[in-house]
Design an enzyme around this catalytic site. Structure first.
Site, PDB file in Angstrom:
ATOM      1  N   THR A 198      16.174  65.292  71.778  1.00  0.00           N
ATOM      2  CA  THR A 198      15.161  64.357  71.278  1.00  0.00           C
ATOM      3  C   THR A 198      14.134  64.091  72.377  1.00  0.00           C
ATOM      4  O   THR A 198      14.078  64.843  73.360  1.00  0.00           O
ATOM      5  CB  THR A 198      15.833  63.052  70.770  1.00  0.00           C
ATOM      6  OG1 THR A 198      14.860  62.253  70.101  1.00  0.00           O
ATOM      7  CG2 THR A 198      16.447  62.239  71.899  1.00  0.00           C
ATOM      8  N   ASN A 199      13.308  63.066  72.236  1.00  0.00           N
ATOM      9  CA  ASN A 199      12.320  62.746  73.275  1.00  0.00           C
ATOM     10  C   ASN A 199      12.184  61.234  73.415  1.00  0.00           C
ATOM     11  O   ASN A 199      12.887  60.480  72.753  1.00  0.00           O
ATOM     12  CB  ASN A 199      10.985  63.420  72.947  1.00  0.00           C
ATOM     13  CG  ASN A 199      10.451  62.979  71.593  1.00  0.00           C
ATOM     14  OD1 ASN A 199      10.133  61.809  71.390  1.00  0.00           O
ATOM     15  ND2 ASN A 199      10.391  63.903  70.644  1.00  0.00           N
TER      16      ASN A 199
END
Ligand code: CTP
Length: 389
Positions: A198-199
């Protein structure tokens, strides 16, 4: 920052902890606030909180309820009655305050505590409390227990609910009738049942856009990835939670045809694992691990290539050559506008409460917005879009 003049008329024990905090929160939001606290022999607002304290908290001298005439109500953008008690109701019905309030025609937001199940607000001849308020007024009933110390609990609306109602009563309705799709937050690409890629996106910018559009009258579909932030709870705003880039792509494809405008603010993962393992990947004796990844669908580019697409706005999070890179994305993905931000600048980018964006269009010079709160940036972006829609 929100703008508008409010007159708050508090009463009773909830003045002590609830109404005082409401004053703080409304001021923090940018509203100008004057307080007309009840003052009578009994549990009035001034019995719990002195006039000096109300004046200090609000930043304006208090008004006496008896001095409120039609002109005093007309000066306000909104009258906040809260929390309302049978006593306030009778104060309004006995003197001329009610007729002045009705004649001034300003909207009233009345906060009704769930205190009087056996003691409903009295009905004046000619109507109930709700019917006696000017058109456009709203009643907000309490559902969240607020502790008032030794006085026990009172069911009152959450501050978030009150602020949302105030904002929506005062916001310009310049998006009324428009349908807007917004993507927000990160996506999560599962590697196995316990791990994912993810980020750092928190969804703040996209949520601020969704909130502002809904307050301004739009019907908003907010397609968002997994975030810690609760989605805004507002009339006309429908959150649609998804997890992966593929799911976000599918949700947008399912709904783009109904929209007048699509703003893609999500930080979509560009790659996903080639395979998601069905069982937890075990490290065994391995000292290294390579993960084969494949491209995710580019949602913005897919919409940009459609012949009868909605007005399309993208975001470009860049760390170098911000304008040049954003210009490239604007053309490559066929957007109508792109909002570029430099994620390395202090106060910009992921997980901050502020942002500084430059709006780029194919046919106009760049518009540099100043560093502002994400709410204010959202408001400016939506105003700029509206000029072009
Ligand atoms: N975007 C999208 N689908 C993707 C990737 C990006 O819809 N699979 C959208 C984003 O929501 C944003 C815009 O494209 O509106 C630009 O995203 P950004 O991450 O800045 O750029 P990328 O296109 O991913 O390019 P790069 O990461 O190489 O800078």
């Amino acid at each position: 920052m929100a703008a508008g003049r409010l007159l708050l008329i508090p009463d009773g024990p909830a003045s002590l902890l609830y109404a005082t905090e409401l004053v703080n929160q409304l001021r923090r939001r940018g509203y100008s606030l004057q307080v007309a606290p009840t003052a009578y022999d009994g549990p009035s607002a001034t019995a719990f909180v002195s006039e000096l304290a109300w004046a200090t908290l609000s930043g304006h001298p208090c008004r006496a309820i008896e001095s409120l005439d039609e002109a005093a109500f007309r000066e306000q953008d909104l009258i906040l009655l809260g929390p309302v008690s049978p006593r306030v109701f009778s104060i309004f019905c006995q003197g001329k305050a009610l007729s002045y309030l009705q004649a001034a025609g300003r909207p009233v937001l009345a906060i009704l505590p769930q205190l009087f199940p056996d003691e409903p607000l009295p009905h004046k001849e000619g109507g109930s409390f709700a019917q006696l308020m000017p058109p456009g007024s709203r009643l907000l009933t309490g559902s969240v227990p607020h502790g008032l110390g030794a006085l026990g609990n009172l069911l009152l609306p959450s501050f978030e609910e009150v602020l949302a109602q105030v904002d929506s009563l005062l916001a310009p309705q310049d998006y009324a009738g428009k349908k807007v799709l917004i993507t927000a937050g990160p996506t999560a690409e599962d590697l196995d049942p316990v791990r994912f890629l993810t980020n750092r996106s928190t969804g703040k910018m996209g949520f601020a856009l969704a909130r502002d559009a809904a307050l301004r009258g739009a019907q908003v579909l907010l397609v968002h990835g997994p975030v810690a932030l609760p989605a805004p709870r507002l009339p006309r705003l429908t959150p649609l939670p998804v997890r992966s880039a593929t799911q976000m792509h599918q949700a947008v494809m399912d709904h783009w045809q109904e929209q007048d405008l699509a703003i893609l603010a999500a930080a979509v993962a560009d790659f996903q694992p080639l395979h998601c393992a069905e069982t937890k990947i075990k490290k065994g004796e391995a000292q290294e691990l390579s993960l084969p990844l494949k491209r995710t669908p580019d949602i913005l580019a897919t919409l940009g290539a459609l012949p009868h697409r909605p007005f399309l706005v993208g975001f470009a999070a860049e760390s170098d050559d911000v304008e040049a890179n954003a210009q490239l994305k604007l053309r490559k993905k066929h957007c109508d506008l792109i909002c570029a931000n430099d994620v390395r600048k202090p106060g910009c980018g992921f997980a901050t409460d502020t942002n500084q964006v430059t709006i780029l269009a194919p046919d106009a010079p760049p518009l540099h917005l100043p560093l502002k709160s994400k709410e204010e940036v959202a408001h400016s972006i939506l105003s700029e879009i509206l000029r072009r829609l």
